[in-house]
Design a protein around this motif. Structure first.
Motif, PDB file in Angstrom:
ATOM      1  N   UNK A 517      52.497  26.144  50.297  1.00  0.00           N
ATOM      2  CA  UNK A 517      52.506  26.490  48.878  1.00  0.00           C
ATOM      3  C   UNK A 517      51.196  26.156  48.207  1.00  0.00           C
ATOM      4  N   UNK A 518      50.590  25.019  48.586  1.00  0.00           N
ATOM      5  CA  UNK A 518      49.318  24.619  48.002  1.00  0.00           C
ATOM      6  C   UNK A 518      48.225  25.626  48.320  1.00  0.00           C
ATOM      7  N   UNK A 519      48.087  26.012  49.569  1.00  0.00           N
ATOM      8  CA  UNK A 519      47.026  26.940  49.974  1.00  0.00           C
ATOM      9  C   UNK A 519      47.264  28.318  49.376  1.00  0.00           C
ATOM     10  N   UNK A 520      48.512  28.758  49.317  1.00  0.00           N
ATOM     11  CA  UNK A 520      48.810  30.073  48.735  1.00  0.00           C
ATOM     12  C   UNK A 520      48.422  30.117  47.262  1.00  0.00           C
ATOM     13  N   UNK A 521      48.777  29.079  46.517  1.00  0.00           N
ATOM     14  CA  UNK A 521      48.434  29.047  45.088  1.00  0.00           C
ATOM     15  C   UNK A 521      46.932  28.946  44.872  1.00  0.00           C
ATOM     16  N   UNK A 522      46.245  28.183  45.726  1.00  0.00           N
ATOM     17  CA  UNK A 522      44.786  28.086  45.595  1.00  0.00           C
ATOM     18  C   UNK A 522      44.121  29.427  45.856  1.00  0.00           C
ATOM     19  N   UNK A 523      44.621  30.174  46.807  1.00  0.00           N
ATOM     20  CA  UNK A 523      44.059  31.497  47.077  1.00  0.00           C
ATOM     21  C   UNK A 523      44.213  32.404  45.863  1.00  0.00           C
ATOM     22  N   UNK A 524      45.356  32.307  45.189  1.00  0.00           N
ATOM     23  CA  UNK A 524      45.552  33.113  43.979  1.00  0.00           C
ATOM     24  C   UNK A 524      44.605  32.669  42.871  1.00  0.00           C
ATOM     25  N   UNK A 525      44.410  31.354  42.729  1.00  0.00           N
ATOM     26  CA  UNK A 525      43.493  30.846  41.704  1.00  0.00           C
ATOM     27  C   UNK A 525      42.073  31.333  41.956  1.00  0.00           C
ATOM     28  N   UNK A 526      41.642  31.292  43.228  1.00  0.00           N
ATOM     29  CA  UNK A 526      40.270  31.694  43.566  1.00  0.00           C
ATOM     30  C   UNK A 526      40.020  33.161  43.254  1.00  0.00           C
ATOM     31  N   UNK A 527      41.052  33.972  43.281  1.00  0.00           N
ATOM     32  CA  UNK A 527      40.889  35.398  42.992  1.00  0.00           C
ATOM     33  C   UNK A 527      40.464  35.631  41.552  1.00  0.00           C
ATOM     34  N   UNK A 528      40.802  34.682  40.669  1.00  0.00           N
ATOM     35  CA  UNK A 528      40.463  34.844  39.253  1.00  0.00           C
ATOM     36  C   UNK A 528      39.129  34.206  38.896  1.00  0.00           C
ATOM     37  N   UNK A 529      38.491  33.517  39.845  1.00  0.00           N
ATOM     38  CA  UNK A 529      37.245  32.814  39.549  1.00  0.00           C
ATOM     39  C   UNK A 529      36.051  33.745  39.716  1.00  0.00           C
ATOM     40  N   UNK A 530      35.024  33.440  38.959  1.00  0.00           N
ATOM     41  CA  UNK A 530      33.736  34.095  39.133  1.00  0.00           C
ATOM     42  C   UNK A 530      33.074  33.509  40.381  1.00  0.00           C
ATOM     43  N   UNK A 531      32.617  34.377  41.291  1.00  0.00           N
ATOM     44  CA  UNK A 531      32.024  33.892  42.527  1.00  0.00           C
ATOM     45  C   UNK A 531      30.776  33.060  42.287  1.00  0.00           C
ATOM     46  N   UNK A 532      30.124  33.253  41.124  1.00  0.00           N
ATOM     47  CA  UNK A 532      28.909  32.499  40.841  1.00  0.00           C
ATOM     48  C   UNK A 532      29.202  31.066  40.421  1.00  0.00           C
TER      49      UNK A 532
END
Length: 601
Positions: A517-532
């Motif tokens: 659950x932790x890794x799945x939620x983090x992957x979703x969070x990273x999708x909304x972040x600016x790569x920079x």
């Protein structure tokens, strides 16, 4: 077509388009004039939202007949004694408001200075209609009637009277908030809509004009830096609204709507509020006049700062310090919440029958003792069990090996029990405290992670057997690209094929967490972040997601020792009054609230 000079009346109407957009704009200019005139009381009257009539009366210095005639000319003002517009300290200074209003409405000005006769002058859509003596107390009264009546192109863009009234009320509220030393009254269609008496403190005026409950659910702001002074009040994160209509900003006493300042407020409350909620704030910034430009917008609602970064930093720091000092404070139980406690309807047992029997009392082992007849029924609480000797309901209890601690020593009180395996019930010196154990522990874990990151990296705990988490390929790519940064948070990941990640270690602070659950939620969070942006720049989002997975879950039974330990840590942890999503972690029923529920007061 050759260039020509526009006639005066047309120039005034063009200027009116910039200054007078709606009744609220005209009202703002008139009230600002009254404030600049040194008024101690300002009375406002509106009819049909200001579209039919706006009347502003004050007890200021007043005007002579000559000044009155000059005030109706463009760019004539008493508020600029010299040519240094940068040093202006009054709300108005352009000298455009009165002639602009007079060009699109019927304007009547009555004024009298102390020790002289009053004078009146009426201008109807740019044409002087009447002037002469007038009887009135010292001060000025301005009446605007039939705004845009002869400008149908502007009139049709006005909204409904109710909407225009709401805009007028907001204007008066903001100006009244900036000057607690002035009394304000507002009547609309014969009804008193606002009354603010002269007070000395800004927090009292802010509470009067927003919500009385704000006084008990706010913190005071007081910060000075490099000649800039920030004051005001800000709500606790748990006391919020669905829209940002209760965020008031003032620069040198001037109400402004500035994106920089609004962004600073959002930044200060970033990890304390849900995305769709907004804080209630009233901030007053006093800044040297040479560091701010107020001559930016015709309506003077926008300003430009010489050093915007310093101003933003001052606001964020001031709000954060005040909220940190609030510690574990949370929103007090409101009257609406207390009203949800409904007393049971008291019903009598069936006449002539014993009906349902009460719970049995036991004396010794195996020997039942019947209660006296007069004590067998307690309102609607009747025992409908088929046998009198059925066992009574049981509750969990623990032996007390040591005397319970004194409630006076702890603001969050002493744990007395747990309800629904989710809520801790504690007794404090001044009332009853209810704590959401998951929300509270989630905040505590987040603050621990922040402190650990400030000191370097978060310690990790290796898994005995690495866990494989299956994800889609794009999610795995995002996690793999951030694997090195995630290791600083104590999460050790590596790629395990195109559609999976291998979890080797998790943050030690999370204890027994669920890696999938932790890794799945983090992957979703990273999708909304600016790569920079680095993850440390999004610390609150990443740490908040991890903290949610590492906190005590609802449904877990806690011992009394664990409950007290949680309460003690909440007392010394900043922002423990709300969870990472902005929800309150605890509420208190004061003794007075409990007495109201039982109708003792």
């Amino acid at each position: 077509m050759s260039i020509r000079r526009l006639p005066e009346h047309l120039v005034n109407r063009i200027a009116a388009g910039e200054v007078v957009e709606r009744p609220a704009s005209a009202l703002k200019e008139l009230v600002e004039n009254a404030i600049d005139a040194g008024a101690g009381r300002i009375a406002i009257l509106l009819v049909e939202g200001g579209t039919s009539r706006i009347e502003v009366a004050d007890d200021g210095c007043g005007m002579t007949p000559a000044d009155m005639a000059l005030a109706l000319e463009r760019h004539a003002t008493s508020k600029l004694p010299d040519e240094f517009i940068e040093s202006v300290v009054t709300l108005g200074f352009r000298g455009e408001a009165l002639p602009s209003i007079a060009s699109v409405a019927r304007l009547t000005i009555e004024s009298r200075i102390r020790g002289a006769e009053g004078w009146a002058r009426t201008v109807d859509n740019g044409r002087v209609e009447r002037e002469g003596p007038a009887a009135l107390p010292p001060g000025t009264r301005v009446v605007v009637e039939d705004l845009f009546a002869r400008v149908p192109a502007r009139r049709k863009f006005l909204r409904s009277p109710r909407a225009e009234y709401a805009a007028c009320l907001d204007v008066v509220r903001r100006l009244a908030m900036a000057r607690p030393d002035i009394g304000f009254t507002l009547e609309h269609d014969g009804r008193r809509a606002l009354s603010a008496m002269q007070v000395e403190d800004r927090p009292g005026r802010v509470a009067t004009l927003t919500d009385r409950a704000l006084a008990d659910n706010s913190v005071a702001i007081d910060l000075e830096r490099e000649g800039l002074v920030l004051g005001g009040v800000a709500s606790l994160p748990t006391y919020n609204r669905g829209i940002a209509d209760h965020q008031y900003l003032f620069v040198n006493g001037r109400p402004v709507k500035d994106r920089l300042l609004m962004g600073a407020i959002r930044g200060a409350y970033a990890e304390m509020l849900p995305r769709d909620r907004h804080a209630v704030v009233a901030l007053f910034l006093d800044i040297p006049t040479d560091q701010v430009d107020v001559n930016v917008h015709p309506a003077k609602t926008e300003v430009r700062f010489r050093d915007p970064a310093m101003v933003r930093g001052l606001i964020v720091s001031g709000l954060r310090r005040a909220l940190d000092a609030a510690g574990h404070r949370s929103q007090r139980a409101s009257e609406s919440a207390l009203s949800m406690w409904q007393p049971e309807n008291i019903s009598s047992p069936p006449g002539g029958e014993e009906g349902a029997r009460p719970q049995s009392g036991w004396e010794g082992e195996g020997t039942p003792q019947r209660l006296p007849l007069e004590n067998r029924h307690y309102g609607a609480v009747n025992d409908s069990r088929p046998t009198f000797f059925a066992s009574p309901p049981q509750a969990r209890a623990e032996p007390a090996w040591a005397p319970p601690p004194q409630t006076t020593a702890f603001p969050m009180g002493v744990a007395r029990g747990q309800v629904a395996k989710t809520y801790i019930v504690a007794e404090a010196e001044d009332g009853l405290v209810l704590v959401d154990q998951h929300a509270a522990h989630e905040r505590l874990v987040l603050e621990r992670m922040r402190a650990a990151l400030i000191g370097g990296t978060i310690a990790s705990q290796a898994l005995l057997i690495p866990e494989v988490v299956e994800l889609d390929e794009s999610a795995c790519d995002r996690l793999e690209s951030r694997a090195e940064e995630l290791s600083e948070f104590g999460l050790d990941l590596e790629r395990f094929g195109p559609h999976a990640m291998l979890v080797r270690a998790t943050p030690a602070l999370l204890g027994q967490s669920y890696p999938k659950g932790l890794v799945t939620d983090l992957a979703d969070e990273l999708a909304a972040f600016d790569e920079a942006l680095s993850l440390k720049e999004r610390l609150d989002a990443v740490a908040g997601t991890m903290a949610c997975h590492g906190s005590v879950r609802a449904g877990r039974i806690l011992s009394v020792t664990e409950m007290n330990a949680l309460l003690r840590e909440m007392e010394v942890t900043p922002h423990s009054g709300q969870c990472n999503h902005g929800r309150p972690t605890w509420v208190k029923l004061a003794h007075g609230d409990i007495e109201k529920l039982f109708r003792r007061k």
